[in-house]
Write a protein that holds these residues in place. Structure first.
Motif, PDB file in Angstrom:
ATOM      1  N   VAL A   7      65.947   0.803  89.883  1.00 44.13           N
ATOM      2  CA  VAL A   7      66.654   1.632  90.864  1.00 44.13           C
ATOM      3  C   VAL A   7      68.061   1.077  91.090  1.00 44.13           C
ATOM      4  O   VAL A   7      69.048   1.819  91.077  1.00 44.13           O
ATOM      5  CB  VAL A   7      65.869   1.702  92.191  1.00 44.13           C
ATOM      6  CG1 VAL A   7      66.718   2.272  93.309  1.00 44.13           C
ATOM      7  CG2 VAL A   7      64.604   2.522  92.011  1.00 44.13           C
ATOM      8  N   ARG A  10      70.425   1.694  88.030  1.00 46.70           N
ATOM      9  CA  ARG A  10      70.809   3.094  87.845  1.00 46.70           C
ATOM     10  C   ARG A  10      71.748   3.572  88.941  1.00 46.70           C
ATOM     11  O   ARG A  10      72.776   4.178  88.663  1.00 46.70           O
ATOM     12  CB  ARG A  10      69.563   3.977  87.826  1.00 46.70           C
ATOM     13  CG  ARG A  10      68.712   3.880  86.576  1.00 46.70           C
ATOM     14  CD  ARG A  10      69.295   4.599  85.371  1.00 46.70           C
ATOM     15  NE  ARG A  10      69.502   6.018  85.576  1.00 46.70           N
ATOM     16  CZ  ARG A  10      68.588   6.955  85.355  1.00 46.70           C
ATOM     17  NH1 ARG A  10      67.398   6.637  84.912  1.00 46.70           N
ATOM     18  NH2 ARG A  10      68.872   8.225  85.561  1.00 46.70           N
ATOM     19  N   LEU A  11      71.400   3.317  90.197  1.00 41.24           N
ATOM     20  CA  LEU A  11      72.204   3.861  91.296  1.00 41.24           C
ATOM     21  C   LEU A  11      73.502   3.098  91.509  1.00 41.24           C
ATOM     22  O   LEU A  11      74.516   3.698  91.881  1.00 41.24           O
ATOM     23  CB  LEU A  11      71.384   3.914  92.582  1.00 41.24           C
ATOM     24  CG  LEU A  11      70.192   4.876  92.563  1.00 41.24           C
ATOM     25  CD1 LEU A  11      69.486   4.871  93.907  1.00 41.24           C
ATOM     26  CD2 LEU A  11      70.623   6.291  92.204  1.00 41.24           C
ATOM     27  N   SER A  12      73.513   1.807  91.265  1.00 45.90           N
ATOM     28  CA  SER A  12      74.744   1.042  91.477  1.00 45.90           C
ATOM     29  C   SER A  12      75.827   1.432  90.481  1.00 45.90           C
ATOM     30  O   SER A  12      77.009   1.191  90.721  1.00 45.90           O
ATOM     31  CB  SER A  12      74.479  -0.463  91.413  1.00 45.90           C
ATOM     32  OG  SER A  12      74.088  -0.848  90.112  1.00 45.90           O
ATOM     33  N   LEU A  14      76.636   4.495  89.787  1.00 40.65           N
ATOM     34  CA  LEU A  14      77.225   5.776  90.159  1.00 40.65           C
ATOM     35  C   LEU A  14      78.388   5.560  91.125  1.00 40.65           C
ATOM     36  O   LEU A  14      78.264   4.816  92.091  1.00 40.65           O
ATOM     37  CB  LEU A  14      76.172   6.677  90.817  1.00 40.65           C
ATOM     38  CG  LEU A  14      74.987   7.052  89.926  1.00 40.65           C
ATOM     39  CD1 LEU A  14      73.979   7.868  90.710  1.00 40.65           C
ATOM     40  CD2 LEU A  14      75.461   7.829  88.708  1.00 40.65           C
ATOM     41  N   VAL A  17      77.852   5.983  95.053  1.00 46.05           N
ATOM     42  CA  VAL A  17      76.694   5.329  95.658  1.00 46.05           C
ATOM     43  C   VAL A  17      77.001   3.890  96.056  1.00 46.05           C
ATOM     44  O   VAL A  17      77.610   3.141  95.307  1.00 46.05           O
ATOM     45  CB  VAL A  17      75.488   5.363  94.692  1.00 46.05           C
ATOM     46  CG1 VAL A  17      74.330   4.539  95.226  1.00 46.05           C
ATOM     47  CG2 VAL A  17      75.053   6.800  94.432  1.00 46.05           C
ATOM     48  N   ILE A  19      74.717   0.657  97.207  1.00 49.67           N
ATOM     49  CA  ILE A  19      73.331   0.185  97.285  1.00 49.67           C
ATOM     50  C   ILE A  19      73.326  -1.344  97.191  1.00 49.67           C
ATOM     51  O   ILE A  19      74.102  -1.929  96.441  1.00 49.67           O
ATOM     52  CB  ILE A  19      72.453   0.796  96.162  1.00 49.67           C
ATOM     53  CG1 ILE A  19      70.986   0.378  96.304  1.00 49.67           C
ATOM     54  CG2 ILE A  19      73.009   0.492  94.798  1.00 49.67           C
ATOM     55  CD1 ILE A  19      70.025   1.096  95.358  1.00 49.67           C
ATOM     56  N   PHE A  30      70.099   3.328 100.133  1.00 49.22           N
ATOM     57  CA  PHE A  30      71.433   3.532  99.576  1.00 49.22           C
ATOM     58  C   PHE A  30      72.144   4.634 100.345  1.00 49.22           C
ATOM     59  O   PHE A  30      71.516   5.400 101.073  1.00 49.22           O
ATOM     60  CB  PHE A  30      71.355   3.865  98.079  1.00 49.22           C
ATOM     61  CG  PHE A  30      70.695   5.178  97.751  1.00 49.22           C
ATOM     62  CD1 PHE A  30      71.459   6.318  97.522  1.00 49.22           C
ATOM     63  CD2 PHE A  30      69.316   5.274  97.644  1.00 49.22           C
ATOM     64  CE1 PHE A  30      70.854   7.534  97.208  1.00 49.22           C
ATOM     65  CE2 PHE A  30      68.698   6.470  97.324  1.00 49.22           C
ATOM     66  CZ  PHE A  30      69.470   7.610  97.113  1.00 49.22           C
ATOM     67  N   VAL A  32      75.397   7.686  99.989  1.00 48.44           N
ATOM     68  CA  VAL A  32      76.161   8.477  99.033  1.00 48.44           C
ATOM     69  C   VAL A  32      77.434   8.955  99.733  1.00 48.44           C
ATOM     70  O   VAL A  32      77.351   9.602 100.781  1.00 48.44           O
ATOM     71  CB  VAL A  32      75.345   9.686  98.523  1.00 48.44           C
ATOM     72  CG1 VAL A  32      76.166  10.507  97.530  1.00 48.44           C
ATOM     73  CG2 VAL A  32      74.036   9.239  97.892  1.00 48.44           C
ATOM     74  N   LEU A  81      65.013   9.235  88.997  1.00 48.77           N
ATOM     75  CA  LEU A  81      66.394   8.769  89.045  1.00 48.77           C
ATOM     76  C   LEU A  81      67.322   9.718  88.296  1.00 48.77           C
ATOM     77  O   LEU A  81      68.464   9.940  88.716  1.00 48.77           O
ATOM     78  CB  LEU A  81      66.503   7.352  88.497  1.00 48.77           C
ATOM     79  CG  LEU A  81      65.902   6.277  89.404  1.00 48.77           C
ATOM     80  CD1 LEU A  81      65.715   4.974  88.647  1.00 48.77           C
ATOM     81  CD2 LEU A  81      66.746   6.073  90.654  1.00 48.77           C
ATOM     82  N   ILE A  84      67.928  12.461  90.809  1.00 50.08           N
ATOM     83  CA  ILE A  84      68.815  11.991  91.885  1.00 50.08           C
ATOM     84  C   ILE A  84      70.247  11.914  91.376  1.00 50.08           C
ATOM     85  O   ILE A  84      71.188  12.349  92.052  1.00 50.08           O
ATOM     86  CB  ILE A  84      68.329  10.634  92.419  1.00 50.08           C
ATOM     87  CG1 ILE A  84      66.974  10.789  93.114  1.00 50.08           C
ATOM     88  CG2 ILE A  84      69.365  10.024  93.365  1.00 50.08           C
ATOM     89  CD1 ILE A  84      66.262   9.468  93.380  1.00 50.08           C
ATOM     90  N   GLU A  85      70.419  11.368  90.183  1.00 48.37           N
ATOM     91  CA  GLU A  85      71.750  11.261  89.594  1.00 48.37           C
ATOM     92  C   GLU A  85      72.381  12.637  89.425  1.00 48.37           C
ATOM     93  O   GLU A  85      73.570  12.842  89.739  1.00 48.37           O
ATOM     94  CB  GLU A  85      71.666  10.542  88.256  1.00 48.37           C
ATOM     95  CG  GLU A  85      73.009  10.263  87.629  1.00 48.37           C
ATOM     96  CD  GLU A  85      72.911   9.409  86.369  1.00 48.37           C
ATOM     97  OE1 GLU A  85      73.919   9.359  85.648  1.00 48.37           O
ATOM     98  OE2 GLU A  85      71.861   8.794  86.114  1.00 48.37           O
TER      99      GLU A  85
END
Length: 91
Positions: A7, A10-12, A14, A17, A19, A30, A32, A81, A84-85
């Motif tokens: 997680v 992947r999210l860091s 973007l 985002v 997180i 996280f 947005v 994910l 979400i992305e």
């Protein structure tokens, strides 16, 4: 721990985002950029992207955070994910 790292990685990556590396056993929080109403965002994710998240305010980290539970297998988590992305990129 592997799910939390998946997680985070992947999210860091973007641009919208923020997180922190998950410290909890099964949850990541996280935010947005541009999402002020996390309840509405989570409802949109559930309805349009078929992924369930929760507004983080109910769990303590403060306004603007979203809670993601990563207690799932790597493949299922990866698919979530991806969704979400896609939702974040559509903002």
């Amino acid at each position: 721990r592997a799910g939390g790292e998946q997680v985070f990685q992947r999210l860091s990556g973007l641009p919208k985002v923020t997180i922190a590396r998950p410290e909890a056993a099964f949850y990541a929080f996280f935010s947005v950029e541009g999402v002020d109403d996390t309840m509405a965002f989570c409802k949109k994710l559930a309805k349009e992207y078929k992924v369930g998240l929760a507004p983080g305010e109910a769990f303590g980290p403060g306004t603007g955070n979203i809670r993601l539970c990563f207690a799932s297998g790597a493949d299922r988590l990866s698919k979530g994910l991806d969704r979400i992305e896609a939702a974040i990129k559509a903002l």
